[in-house]
Design a protein around this motif. Sequence first.
Motif, mmCIF file in Angstrom:
data_model
loop_
_atom_site.group_PDB
_atom_site.id
_atom_site.type_symbol
_atom_site.label_atom_id
_atom_site.label_comp_id
_atom_site.label_asym_id
_atom_site.label_seq_id
_atom_site.Cartn_x
_atom_site.Cartn_y
_atom_site.Cartn_z
ATOM 1 N N GLY A 115 1.009 -1.205 -0.077
ATOM 2 C CA GLY A 115 0.259 -0.161 0.232
ATOM 3 C C GLY A 115 0.905 1.605 0.263
ATOM 4 N N GLY A 116 1.995 1.419 -0.622
ATOM 5 C CA GLY A 116 2.876 2.428 -0.211
ATOM 6 C C GLY A 116 3.745 2.883 0.910
ATOM 7 N N GLU A 117 3.582 1.576 1.498
ATOM 8 C CA GLU A 117 4.456 2.116 3.251
ATOM 9 C C GLU A 117 5.400 1.042 3.070
ATOM 10 N N ARG A 118 6.079 0.812 3.816
ATOM 11 C CA ARG A 118 7.105 -0.647 4.062
ATOM 12 C C ARG A 118 6.368 -1.624 4.946
ATOM 13 N N LYS A 119 6.552 -2.728 4.806
ATOM 14 C CA LYS A 119 6.172 -3.536 5.462
ATOM 15 C C LYS A 119 6.671 -3.585 6.602
ATOM 16 N N MET A 120 5.720 -3.884 8.088
ATOM 17 C CA MET A 120 6.544 -4.148 9.091
ATOM 18 C C MET A 120 6.720 -6.102 9.815
ATOM 19 N N MET A 121 7.991 -6.429 9.932
ATOM 20 C CA MET A 121 7.812 -8.239 10.336
ATOM 21 C C MET A 121 7.711 -8.527 11.687
ATOM 22 N N PRO A 122 6.814 -8.885 11.644
ATOM 23 C CA PRO A 122 7.011 -9.153 13.980
ATOM 24 C C PRO A 122 8.440 -9.515 14.301
ATOM 25 N N THR A 123 9.770 -9.719 15.794
ATOM 26 C CA THR A 123 10.394 -10.295 15.218
ATOM 27 C C THR A 123 10.336 -10.650 16.648
ATOM 28 N N ILE A 124 11.528 -11.792 17.336
ATOM 29 C CA ILE A 124 11.045 -12.387 18.768
ATOM 30 C C ILE A 124 13.068 -12.323 18.657
ATOM 31 N N GLU A 125 13.284 -11.928 20.190
ATOM 32 C CA GLU A 125 14.696 -11.987 21.080
ATOM 33 C C GLU A 125 15.985 -12.867 19.749
ATOM 34 N N GLN A 126 15.329 -13.973 20.510
ATOM 35 C CA GLN A 126 16.052 -15.054 19.635
ATOM 36 C C GLN A 126 16.701 -15.631 18.233
ATOM 37 N N GLU A 127 15.831 -14.788 16.980
ATOM 38 C CA GLU A 127 15.803 -14.320 16.029
ATOM 39 C C GLU A 127 17.476 -13.994 16.011
ATOM 40 N N LEU A 128 17.358 -12.762 16.344
ATOM 41 C CA LEU A 128 19.179 -11.965 17.074
ATOM 42 C C LEU A 128 20.441 -13.379 17.037
ATOM 43 N N VAL A 129 19.898 -14.542 17.503
ATOM 44 C CA VAL A 129 21.129 -15.679 17.537
ATOM 45 C C VAL A 129 20.907 -15.830 16.659
ATOM 46 N N ARG A 130 19.788 -16.603 15.148
ATOM 47 C CA ARG A 130 19.671 -17.367 14.074
ATOM 48 C C ARG A 130 20.693 -16.479 13.547
ATOM 49 N N ARG A 131 19.717 -14.937 13.510
ATOM 50 C CA ARG A 131 20.769 -14.274 12.667
ATOM 51 C C ARG A 131 22.236 -14.325 13.109
#
Length: 606
Positions: A115-131
């Motif tokens: 819709g012309g704007e950035r998407k916002m993806m939910p994330t959790i703290e644990q995802e930083l470990v995976r990244r």
Amino acid sequence: MPEAPNETHSKPTHHYNLSETNKKKLEFIEDVTQNADEAQKHVLAEILSRNAHVEYLNRHGLNGHIDTHTFKKIMPVITYEDILPDINRIANGDISPILCSEPISEFLTSSGTSGGERKMMPTIEQELVRRSLIYSLLMPVMSQFVPGLDKGKAMYFLFIKCETKTPSGLLARPVLTSYYKSSHFKERAYDPYTNYTSPNETILCPDSYQSMYSQMLCGLYQNTEVLRVGAVFASGFIRAIRFLEKHWALLCHDILTGSVNPLVSDLSVREAVMRVIKPNPELAGFIGSECGKNNWQGIITRLWPNTKYIDVIVTGTMSQYIPTLDYYSNGLPLVCTMYASSECYFGVNLNPLCKPSEVSYTLIPTMAYFEFLPVNRNNEIEKEKQELVDLVDVKLGHEYELVVTTYAGLYRYRVGDVLRVAGFKNKAPQFNFICRKNVVLSIDTDKTDEVELQNAVKNAIDHLMPFNARLIEYTSYADTSTIPGHYVIYWELSQNGSIQIPPSVFEDCCLTIEESLDTVYRQNRVFEAIGALEIKIVEAGTFDKLMDYAINLGASINQYKTPRCVKFAPIVKLLNSRVVSSFFSPKCPKWTSPGLKQWSKTNNID
């Protein structure tokens, strides 16, 4: 000068002394790719077990079932719009387990748009470990191919971008900004393989000019220590070289005197840089001599003589920057190390010194649960093949749209990337990135699709109505021959009126198109990552010539439709040969930092 990629680089030579840590990382890759199917089953079982009672899964009838068969049978394949109401609820402060049993720690804003704007993806703290895990695999892989990378430094131009808060107080920011601001990056232990010329303070400086200037200054001062250079995207690295072209005299003065230009006013940045540089008249003279020459070919290898490769993304739309990078580097290897998005980090390139056109990524099976939607050559979902395909069941040479189920609460989510199966690492497939689905134009992080472009052109041609002019046909081109690159729109017009259309009207058309494009495009324009949009008026009959050309190449006259974006050089040449006038947008489109009020309005929140 390091050699350009060739056949001898296609396989690692195993006589290099790899550290014990590197060996363990390579063993991890070997293990998870050998057992890809088991790893994927474990990931999905773990995601469903953790999130068995969340509202979203129960809403679709899962009701606590955690078996994969039931999940695949009843869970729909979705897009961002399908979960936007849930995301808005979380953003507004609903802390119930809507998508995920773990608390949502922040939103990661995508460079893709909705819709012309950035998407916002939910994330959790644990995802930083995976990244962080994906990052930890890159240098062990690279060290197989290029020895001695622990003996010098990397000059990477890394930046944070603007962030905002949702009504509930959760941060919304790009995934790399989230990572750079995390303790995983800021408090990382010393590692000779991730030794950067840029102090953390220069990377974390929110002012893009001060950040670029200070990073370039530190990189120039440590020029002989630099073994690899890069940025996230090819466009970003070229912007850095363009910055050097504009400011080398100021940078030389700072190196000569051991000072920092007053334009860098952030005290933490100044102090960090002053810990790096000391007066060095000889180096200042050398840099000034090289930069003062008219010819900038090979400037990277001239200023940073020990550089072995350039680490940038040059797949997909970024491939348009390869000739420019080759010019500036005298053909240094262009390395694409990893494949990631704000939804999820996906995988790594296990053959990093391959040609850019041959880059393939091995998806790491522990990152998320991956499924694949078969697509045809027009990147449309094959009607007879609506069934999703598991990671280990994709077929060599076939193309698919990537679908992910993540630990953070995305279930059978269509990422929008089209991938082609290029081969296999053990039992894990390797994919070429083909394109973003439906994207026709891209210069930097912008992604303009056909519908957005059509709407923007429709808005612009209203300016022509007083002159009895109408648009016969149009197409577009992402022109990267200029720095920064810019959008070119080709218009063929029919005018019944006798009043000549003033140049100012066409300039207004250019600006209207830009104002009609999304916030990502407009932000890039304001920050000079994209140049002013150009409209080129072509002779009458030009698009008939374009169709004739396509038919001569084998296109069907019954199925031919004007391409909304052209990339093939002979077609661009044909269009340019028939240009009668050209106009540029007279100023930048409106863009402001996405504050709370604007965010709430965009998402229809009172």
